[in-house]
Structure formats: structure tokens, C-alpha cells
Design an enzyme around this catalytic site. Structure first.
Site, PDB file in Angstrom:
ATOM      1  N   HIS A 176      91.048 -63.569  35.166  1.00 42.02           N
ATOM      2  CA  HIS A 176      91.476 -64.405  34.050  1.00 42.02           C
ATOM      3  C   HIS A 176      90.335 -64.571  33.049  1.00 42.02           C
ATOM      4  O   HIS A 176      89.201 -64.862  33.432  1.00 42.02           O
ATOM      5  CB  HIS A 176      91.898 -65.799  34.543  1.00 42.02           C
ATOM      6  N   TYR A 198      97.146 -73.083  39.124  1.00 42.76           N
ATOM      7  CA  TYR A 198      97.260 -73.038  40.582  1.00 42.76           C
ATOM      8  C   TYR A 198      96.804 -74.339  41.228  1.00 42.76           C
ATOM      9  O   TYR A 198      97.217 -74.655  42.338  1.00 42.76           O
ATOM     10  CB  TYR A 198      96.447 -71.864  41.133  1.00 42.76           C
TER      11      TYR A 198
END
Length: 261
Positions: free
Chosen positions: A233, A242
Site C-alpha cells: 500500500h 483492516y
């Protein structure tokens, strides 16, 4: 604008734009759709001002509706074990396709790589001794991602039979399709859906296995920066979704276990 009684572009103002967006909302358009249309309106009004069609740019004042952040679907750890164990049983016949599918499932979960990254893997991008794959992600950014012992064993089993699928043009592709070419994303998605459906677990795509890997890493104590690097990312904000998944599970466990919850 015509409905508001205007037939000239220079009558377009921020009130008209907001009214137009409000109409989209009343028609039940998704927030993501409204955000895209607001962006289109801003680009249009900027062009209109730049080309002299309007004196001022009303779109510069137009905000985009913020899209709701949806929590990604994931498998629980028990369900994940069940899926992978069933994939191993299905590969017991020693068929190249069965062993390939098991290696795909194990590697997707072990590394959290994208399905496109998996399909693009070449043989020399897998360090089988150190159990590390070299991945080229978005923007051709390179990263190294480790994988565990079960994924390593599945890869070794696949490599032992890979030659049975090799044809002219197979090249250096790590995973091959039934006809010997580099495996494509559609085939990988079909494999993942079939393996999960076989044990009646919640259906997930390959990207769902990526979500699952990230969630389980965080639940196991991995820090957010490490997970960001493993997933490739560019922004930590992308990885933070998450933490919401893990927080929901933590809250559920608290409600169930704490005597004064």
C-alpha cells in the site's frame, strides 16, 4: 439548469450544482456515484472557465460526498484452515492442476499479494530457500514478501509437476494454465471460488484472501506499518481499514466475555 429556468451556461452557479447533486441523492444514487459525478462537474466547470465560456468557476466550491468505508469480507481463521485443508485433500491425487490450485491458495493467503501480482510471478522471482517472493505491484514498485512453511511445501509439490503442463510458450511463468500458458486472473478467481465453495465457507474472491491475510496478521500482533509494506500500500490510510475489522472482532469478543460488558 433548464428545469431551473436557465438556458445559458453562464447562469450556472454553486446553488444549481448542489441542487443537481441533491436530486441524485433523492433518486437513491450511491455516494460513490455522486462523488464521481461531482468530480465530473468540477472538471467541466473548470474547463468552461478556462475556455472563456463562464466568468467564474462554481465547481471549485462543490464538495464531493464522502463514500462510506465498507469493511472488507474476510474468512475467520478456522474457516481459512478448513478451506486450505480441503484444497490439500483435493490435491492428494497428485494431478498437476490440483497441486497448482493448492499452491495458489496457500500463496495468496500466505502473502496477501494481489491476484494480478500472483499471475505475473516468474520462476526466478521465488526464492524457495528463503521462502520469499519478489513482487512487482502497482506502478511497478518492487517489494519482497515472505511466505510460510505450508505455502512453501505446496509450492515445492507444484514445482515437481509443473513440467507436465509446460508447452511451447510457457516461458518462465510460475503458474500455468491447463494449456501451458501463463495462468490468467479469471482462472485464479475460479479456483478460489471453487475451493471455498467446496467447504461451504463464506464466498470470497482472491482479493478477499488478501483481506483475510491482512486481518489475521493484525490479529496476530503485526504492526500496521509492516502490514502496509507487505501489502504494497502506498498510503497507511489504505491499510487502516483492516484495523476496523479487527476492532469489530475485539468488540464482539469483549461483549461475549466481559462480565460487565
Amino acid at each position: 439548469m433548464n428545469r431551473l429556468g436557465h438556458d445559458e451556461l453562464d447562469k450556472l452557479d454553486i446553488r444549481g450544482l448542489r441542487s443537481w447533486l441533491a436530486k441524485q441523492q433523492s433518486l437513491g444514487k450511491a455516494r460513490s456515484t455522486m462523488a464521481r459525478r461531482a468530480t465530473a462537474a468540477r472538471v467541466f466547470t473548470a474547463w468552461a472557465q478556462r475556455t472563456g465560456r463562464i466568468a467564474t468557476d462554481p465547481g471549485a466550491l462543490l464538495a464531493s460526498p464522502k463514500a462510506h468505508k465498507t469493511l472488507p469480507g474476510v474468512l475467520g481463521q478456522a474457516d481459512t484452515r478448513t478451506v486450505l485443508d480441503a484444497a490439500a485433500v483435493a490435491a492428494d491425487d497428485g494431478s498437476p492442476v490440483g497441486l497448482r490450485d493448492l499452491a495458489i491458495m496457500e500463496l495468496l493467503y500466505a502473502t496477501g499479494i494481489r491476484v494480478g501480482e500472483l499471475c505475473a510471478l516468474d520462476l526466478d522471482e521465488v526464492d524457495r530457500n528463503r521462502r520469499v517472493v519478489r513482487v512487482f505491484g502497482k506502478g511497478r514498485k518492487e517489494r519482497s514478501v515472505p511466505y510460510g512453511v505450508p505455502a512453501g511445501a505446496a509450492l515445492e509439490s507444484w514445482m515437481a509437476v509443473r513440467v507436465q503442463l509446460v508447452r511451447d510458450g510457457s516461458g518462465a511463468a510460475l503458474f500455468l494454465g491447463a494449456r501451458g500458458g501463463r495462468i490468467d486472473q479469471r482462472t485464479v478467481r475460479r479456483v478460489v471460488h471453487a475451493r471455498i465453495d467446496a467447504v461451504d465457507a463464506p464466498d470470497l474472491s482472491p482479493h478477499g484472501l488478501r483481506h483475510t491475510a491482512a486481518t489475521h496478521l493484525l490479529e496476530g500482533g503485526a504492526d500496521l506499518r509492516s502490514v502496509q509494506e507487505l501489502l504494497g500500500h502506498a498510503s497507511l490510510a489504505t491499510t487502516q481499514v483492516y484495523t476496523h475489522v479487527s476492532s469489530e472482532r475485539l468488540r464482539a469478543a469483549y461483549q461475549q466475555a466481559h462480565p460487565r460488558a
